[in-house]
Scaffold this motif. Structure first.
Motif, PDB file in Angstrom:
ATOM      1  N   THR A 225       0.799  -1.228   0.000  1.00 16.96           N
ATOM      2  CA  THR A 225       0.000   0.000   0.000  1.00 16.96           C
ATOM      3  C   THR A 225       0.834   1.282   0.000  1.00 16.96           C
TER       4      THR A 225
ATOM      5  N   LYS B 257      -9.649   0.921   7.086  1.00 19.05           N
ATOM      6  CA  LYS B 257      -9.029   0.962   5.760  1.00 19.05           C
ATOM      7  C   LYS B 257      -7.819   1.870   5.827  1.00 19.05           C
TER       8      LYS B 257
ATOM      9  N   SER C 196      -5.069   1.362  -0.460  1.00 18.02           N
ATOM     10  CA  SER C 196      -5.510   0.462  -1.530  1.00 18.02           C
ATOM     11  C   SER C 196      -4.304  -0.266  -2.090  1.00 18.02           C
TER      12      SER C 196
ATOM     13  N   GLY D  22      -9.601  -2.227  -1.558  1.00 17.80           N
ATOM     14  CA  GLY D  22      -9.222  -1.549  -0.331  1.00 17.80           C
ATOM     15  C   GLY D  22      -8.424  -2.484   0.558  1.00 17.80           C
TER      16      GLY D  22
ATOM     17  N   SER E 102     -15.204  -3.548   4.584  1.00 20.09           N
ATOM     18  CA  SER E 102     -15.776  -3.197   3.280  1.00 20.09           C
ATOM     19  C   SER E 102     -17.258  -2.860   3.357  1.00 20.09           C
TER      20      SER E 102
END
Length: 494
Positions: free
Chosen positions: A165, A212, A215, A229, A439
């Motif tokens: 990420t 989160k 991504s 994510g 999510s």
């Protein structure tokens, strides 16, 4: 159909699960990597191996699902390991792992500097070689030039997530295993950092496990048309608890692998076990867990098999233990073949068979080993109960579920119903559930567990056996104290 991915970064391999909205595992991949053990007691790994094997595993996992909607990725990971990064976020040295035991003198230094009471007050845990702070102090004392270059440290799964990420974080459940986190306040302890001349800035930003944090970068290189994510994830035991449905008071996990774990859900931040069991932040929202560890659970049975039944399968080894009554006709075994963690934290104690006579056959020894492992796990359950905790259901996972007689043994020794799930994926499933919850698929992790996890079997205790095992457990508990001095004398001859 939508999917999430759970990535479990273990000590010997990374395991990846592709899970759909019904909780069905549609594909799984495992990729191994080596340990670096240059000296006795040392256990290290090259973090680049984690990254390379995970990348290969991701490509293989999604190869046939490129046009499907993969919405989230989360992680479970081996706890306590130290990954040091410089100003450019490059790795400064191989990661020192949880099972590295070089830090005994650093544990003494922690107690001498802080005092045991202060350490327990802040971190809720004793100073043990496996934790992260002793590793930092070892580098400080033995590789000072490395520590001077260090901008931050991460735990293994956090480094892997950073590489996927570009974002640096650590979740509370993994941070709780560093001995640097104020577990109750959920913040890095300035007092501990200052006591050991460590800048608080070396500690990474803290986040909840379900948050989160970014991504997947360069998703197309993995065969994905859109970037899922990425959610923080948690420590392997915390994720194993989620993946076993340990999400409310009264539920407890018993996991029998190489080592054994008893883990109980806790709601209170100020529970005091006086260091007898570990106390960590849960990966579930606003929760904690207490955990006891048996160092050689399945390992004890594997040792017996390798020594006395090398060419037999485990099924052949244990097939006739049902013909042996509870208590193995007066034969007891203590599973201390590599020392013990809970409740003794004693690296020097060693195993014993007590009560042997000429009537005992191999099947008695096999059952005694299994009973000894179960008694050791009950030590942790007993500590939890003595603290006032109610335990009404135990979810059993791992090797202890592979044999119906061992499941019954657990129910009889623990004195409660023991539940076996229909599908066991533990930490990897817990990571997938964090991704699903993060999510927005479910309002809570409990709702997710209702959808993803199903009971396969429930075993009720047999009252006559419960009574007999209670009496034998009292004798079992005496063995440690009766043999401690003898084992220390014998250590000179090993």
């Amino acid at each position: 159909m939508k999917y999430v991915i759970g990535i479990d970064l273990g000590t010997s391999a990374v395991k990846l699960l592709l899970v759909n909205q019904n909780g069905e595992i549609k594909h799984e991949v495992s990729k191994s990597y080596p340990l670096i053990q240059e000296r006795n007691g040392y256990s290290e790994q090259n973090p680049e191996e984690w990254v390379a094997q995970t990348a290969d595993g991701l490509k293989e996992l999604v190869r046939d699902f490129r046009d499907e909607a993969i919405e989230g990725i989360s992680f479970s990971g081996q706890m306590h390991g130290l990954v040091l990064l410089d100003e450019s976020n490059d790795v400064l040295r191989p990661a020192i792992l949880w099972n590295d035991t070089r830090t005994t003198s650093q544990c003494r230094r922690i107690y001498e500097t802080l005092g045991e009471d202060k350490l327990l007050e802040i971190t809720k845990n004793p100073a043990l070689e496996g934790f992260t702070l002793p590793k930092l102090l070892w580098v400080q004392e033995n590789e000072p030039e490395i520590l001077k270059q260090a901008k931050t440290f991460l735990l293994p799964k956090d480094y892997l997530r950073y590489r996927l990420t570009g974002e640096l974080h650590m979740d509370y459940s993994d941070a709780a295993g560093t001995l640097l986190l104020d577990v109750g306040k959920k913040e890095w302890s300035k007092e501990i950092c200052e006591a050991f001349h460590l800048p608080v800035s070396i500690c990474p930003p803290l986040v909840p496990s379900y948050e989160k944090v970014g991504s997947l970068i360069e998703a197309e290189t993995f065969g994905l048309s859109q970037a899922p994510g990425v959610f923080a994830g948690g420590a392997d035991n915390a994720c194993g608890a989620i993946g076993s449905g340990i999400l409310e008071e009264g539920k407890t996990l018993c996991s029998i692998g190489t080592s054994g774990v008893v883990l109980a859900y806790e709601q209170d931040s100020d529970k005091d076990f006086n260091g007898k069991v570990h106390y960590f932040n849960h990966a579930a929202p606003d929760a904690f867990y207490a955990m006891g560890v048996t160092l050689a659970a399945g390992y004890s049975l594997n040792w017996f098999k390798e020594v006395f039944a090398e060419n037999e399968s485990f099924d052949e080894l244990v097939h006739d233990i049902a013909s042996v009554p509870a208590g193995s006709n007066g034969l007891l075994f203590t599973p201390y073949i590599v020392g013990e963690r809970t409740p003794y934290a004693d690296a020097a104690i060693r195993a014993s068979f007590i009560g042997m006579d000429s009537s005992h056959e191999r099947k008695h020894f096999v059952r005694a080993v299994m009973e000894g492992i179960t008694f050791s796990l009950y030590e942790s359950i007993n500590i939890l109960r003595e603290s006032g905790k109610s335990i009404d259901t135990i979810v059993s996972t791992g090797g202890g579920t592979k044999n119906k007689d061992w499941l019954q043994m657990q129910a009889d020794v623990f004195g409660v119903e023991v539940v076996k799930l229909s599908s066991e994926q533990g930490p990897g499933m817990g990571a997938a559930m964090l991704a699903a919850y993060g999510s927005g698929w479910f309002h809570s992790l409990e709702d997710c567990a209702d959808q993803f996890l199903k009971i396969g079997e429930t075993v009720k205790p047999i009252e006559d056996n419960v009574k007999k095992y209670r009496e034998l457990f009292s004798i079992y508990q005496e063995i440690y104290h009766q043999t401690k001095s003898l084992n220390r004398q014998l250590s000179a001859y090993r």
